[in-house]
Scaffold this motif. Structure first.
Motif: not given
Length: 154
Positions: A6, A9-12, A50, A52, A57, A60
């Motif tokens: 990962d 950069k993702g919000k989750e 991460s 999924w 999500l 991690c």
């Protein structure tokens, strides 16, 4: 479960790491919290994964290279909505296999000593991690438990 490298950069992912850091602060004095922030996890010597499940999500984890052949396990976290579903076990299995493929022969970690860390301690013991002294830049700390595991490569 899909486990992937990962870019953070993702919000989750940012929210899960924020939850992780806050949880550390809720149980440990600030000077004893060793969680990396987003910038630290994006460093070139860190690989971050991460996990999924059906687009959600689930967890991690990361490894940070300390020296040639030696890495530190960092930022292991299961999302609250996926606790006790085997996420951490699957993620740790994946991370250790990937570490071996990268030529890592030893993985060490720092986790907490308060009761809230007992599930993490048990997980690591189940995976063959044993207690050790401080490594890298760590020092003796009553809030820290240091563990290490030799990987069998070849």
């Amino acid at each position: 479960m899909e486990i992937r490298i990962d870019d953070l950069k993702g919000k989750e992912v940012a929210l899960l790491l924020q939850e992780h850091h806050q949880d550390m602060l809720d149980h440990t004095p600030v000077e004893s919290v060793h969680a990396l922030d987003l910038t630290g996890l994006q460093a070139p010597d860190v690989t971050f994964w991460s996990a999924w499940i059906e687009g959600d999500l689930a967890g991690c984890g990361a490894i940070k290279i300390i020296t040639t052949g030696h890495a530190e396990l960092k930022s292991m976290r299961t999302a609250r909505t996926h606790l006790r579903q085997g996420v951490a076990r699957k993620l740790l299995t994946h991370i250790l296999a990937e570490a071996e493929q990268q030529g890592i022969t030893k993985v060490s970690l720092e986790t907490g000593t308060p009761d809230s860390f007992i599930p993490a301690q048990k997980l690591y013991r189940d995976f063959g991690f044993n207690e050790c002294g401080p490594f890298a830049d760590y020092r003796e700390d009553p809030y820290s438990l240091y563990m290490t595991k030799t990987l069998i490569t070849g």
